[in-house]
Design a protein around this motif. Sequence first.
Motif, mmCIF file in Angstrom:
data_model
loop_
_atom_site.group_PDB
_atom_site.id
_atom_site.type_symbol
_atom_site.label_atom_id
_atom_site.label_comp_id
_atom_site.label_asym_id
_atom_site.label_seq_id
_atom_site.Cartn_x
_atom_site.Cartn_y
_atom_site.Cartn_z
ATOM 1 N N ASN A 1 -0.541 -7.296 8.879
ATOM 2 C CA ASN A 1 -1.820 -7.493 9.565
ATOM 3 C C ASN A 1 -2.991 -7.122 8.663
ATOM 4 N N ALA A 2 -2.840 -6.044 7.911
ATOM 5 C CA ALA A 2 -3.916 -5.620 7.013
ATOM 6 C C ALA A 2 -4.154 -6.662 5.925
ATOM 7 N N ILE A 3 -3.094 -7.208 5.373
ATOM 8 C CA ILE A 3 -3.239 -8.216 4.320
ATOM 9 C C ILE A 3 -3.856 -9.494 4.884
ATOM 10 N N GLN A 4 -3.423 -9.914 6.074
ATOM 11 C CA GLN A 4 -3.960 -11.125 6.686
ATOM 12 C C GLN A 4 -5.439 -10.990 7.033
ATOM 13 N N SER A 5 -5.869 -9.795 7.359
ATOM 14 C CA SER A 5 -7.265 -9.600 7.757
ATOM 15 C C SER A 5 -8.200 -9.349 6.572
ATOM 16 N N MET A 6 -7.675 -9.303 5.370
ATOM 17 C CA MET A 6 -8.515 -9.063 4.194
ATOM 18 C C MET A 6 -9.345 -10.294 3.867
ATOM 19 N N SER A 7 -10.498 -10.045 3.297
ATOM 20 C CA SER A 7 -11.340 -11.140 2.813
ATOM 21 C C SER A 7 -11.952 -10.714 1.485
ATOM 22 N N LEU A 8 -12.547 -11.655 0.784
ATOM 23 C CA LEU A 8 -13.154 -11.347 -0.503
ATOM 24 C C LEU A 8 -14.350 -10.412 -0.367
ATOM 25 N N GLU A 9 -14.937 -10.359 0.818
ATOM 26 C CA GLU A 9 -16.095 -9.496 1.032
ATOM 27 C C GLU A 9 -15.710 -8.049 1.318
ATOM 28 N N ASP A 10 -14.445 -7.789 1.610
ATOM 29 C CA ASP A 10 -14.010 -6.420 1.907
ATOM 30 C C ASP A 10 -14.187 -5.534 0.689
ATOM 31 N N GLU A 11 -14.713 -4.347 0.927
ATOM 32 C CA GLU A 11 -14.931 -3.392 -0.147
ATOM 33 C C GLU A 11 -13.873 -2.296 -0.164
ATOM 34 N N GLU A 12 -13.299 -1.978 0.979
ATOM 35 C CA GLU A 12 -12.353 -0.874 1.064
ATOM 36 C C GLU A 12 -10.981 -1.302 0.537
ATOM 37 N N PRO A 13 -10.397 -0.468 -0.333
ATOM 38 C CA PRO A 13 -9.061 -0.804 -0.839
ATOM 39 C C PRO A 13 -8.001 -0.555 0.227
ATOM 40 N N LEU A 14 -6.915 -1.277 0.134
ATOM 41 C CA LEU A 14 -5.782 -1.077 1.012
ATOM 42 C C LEU A 14 -4.897 -0.009 0.381
ATOM 43 N N THR A 15 -4.655 1.064 1.099
ATOM 44 C CA THR A 15 -3.832 2.148 0.596
ATOM 45 C C THR A 15 -2.400 1.921 1.048
ATOM 46 N N LEU A 16 -1.511 1.755 0.080
ATOM 47 C CA LEU A 16 -0.101 1.568 0.400
ATOM 48 C C LEU A 16 0.544 2.926 0.619
ATOM 49 N N PRO A 17 1.403 3.031 1.618
ATOM 50 C CA PRO A 17 2.058 4.315 1.882
ATOM 51 C C PRO A 17 3.010 4.691 0.753
ATOM 52 N N ASP A 18 3.256 5.994 0.628
ATOM 53 C CA ASP A 18 4.190 6.487 -0.374
ATOM 54 C C ASP A 18 5.602 6.278 0.174
ATOM 55 N N SER A 19 6.116 5.105 -0.050
ATOM 56 C CA SER A 19 7.399 4.706 0.507
ATOM 57 C C SER A 19 8.325 4.247 -0.610
ATOM 58 N N PRO A 20 9.629 4.410 -0.449
ATOM 59 C CA PRO A 20 10.565 3.948 -1.487
ATOM 60 C C PRO A 20 10.404 2.470 -1.809
ATOM 61 N N ARG A 21 9.928 1.679 -0.859
ATOM 62 C CA ARG A 21 9.734 0.252 -1.120
ATOM 63 C C ARG A 21 8.704 0.005 -2.215
ATOM 64 N N PHE A 22 7.811 0.947 -2.417
ATOM 65 C CA PHE A 22 6.746 0.769 -3.384
ATOM 66 C C PHE A 22 7.004 1.535 -4.676
ATOM 67 N N ARG A 23 8.216 2.000 -4.884
ATOM 68 C CA ARG A 23 8.562 2.768 -6.082
ATOM 69 C C ARG A 23 9.468 1.973 -7.023
ATOM 70 N N VAL A 24 9.175 0.726 -7.190
ATOM 71 C CA VAL A 24 9.989 -0.140 -8.038
ATOM 72 C C VAL A 24 10.007 0.370 -9.471
ATOM 73 N N ILE A 25 8.894 0.850 -9.940
ATOM 74 C CA ILE A 25 8.803 1.333 -11.319
ATOM 75 C C ILE A 25 9.769 2.487 -11.529
ATOM 76 N N ASP A 26 9.784 3.457 -10.612
ATOM 77 C CA ASP A 26 10.677 4.600 -10.746
ATOM 78 C C ASP A 26 12.143 4.168 -10.737
ATOM 79 N N GLU A 27 12.486 3.235 -9.855
ATOM 80 C CA GLU A 27 13.884 2.808 -9.743
ATOM 81 C C GLU A 27 14.341 2.040 -10.979
ATOM 82 N N ASN A 28 13.477 1.234 -11.542
ATOM 83 C CA ASN A 28 13.859 0.393 -12.674
ATOM 84 C C ASN A 28 13.681 1.064 -14.030
ATOM 85 N N GLU A 29 13.113 2.235 -14.048
ATOM 86 C CA GLU A 29 12.820 2.912 -15.302
ATOM 87 C C GLU A 29 14.060 3.108 -16.181
ATOM 88 N N THR A 30 15.205 3.320 -15.559
ATOM 89 C CA THR A 30 16.436 3.503 -16.334
ATOM 90 C C THR A 30 17.381 2.318 -16.109
#
Length: 120
Positions: free
Chosen positions: A7-36
């Motif tokens: 919903n947050a991504i769908q409601s975004m527009s080019l005029e939005d100034e506030e960044p979308l903060t992604l939660p600290d979730s394992p889904r967003f830790r691809v770099i850590d998982e792939n590092e080795t």
Amino acid sequence: MADFLQNAIQSMSLEDEEPLTLPDSPRFRVIDENETSLLGRLLNPDCQSMARMIDYMPTAWRVVGRVRGIALSRDRFQFVFQREEDLQTVLKDRPWSYNHWAMTHERWTLNPPPMIFFSP
């Protein structure tokens, strides 16, 4: 949470100034998982079974139980190592082959240089 993010991504527009903060979730830790991990390619997939190679290589590398193999396509694969030392040993001892045919592999990097290695 997935609905919130969608919903947050769908409601975004080019005029939005506030960044979308992604939660600290394992889904967003691809770099850590792939590092080795390493990415590779079978050079003759007609003669090299991906499933058998994924089963066999941890034994050849002497890292059974400390690495997980993933088939990415018919000829491309990834191995995720639990320990940096194991990854370094595998990279140091190359080249490797499977079923009498060469295979190529390189360490995963966040921003890999353009290479022929993974071209279609």
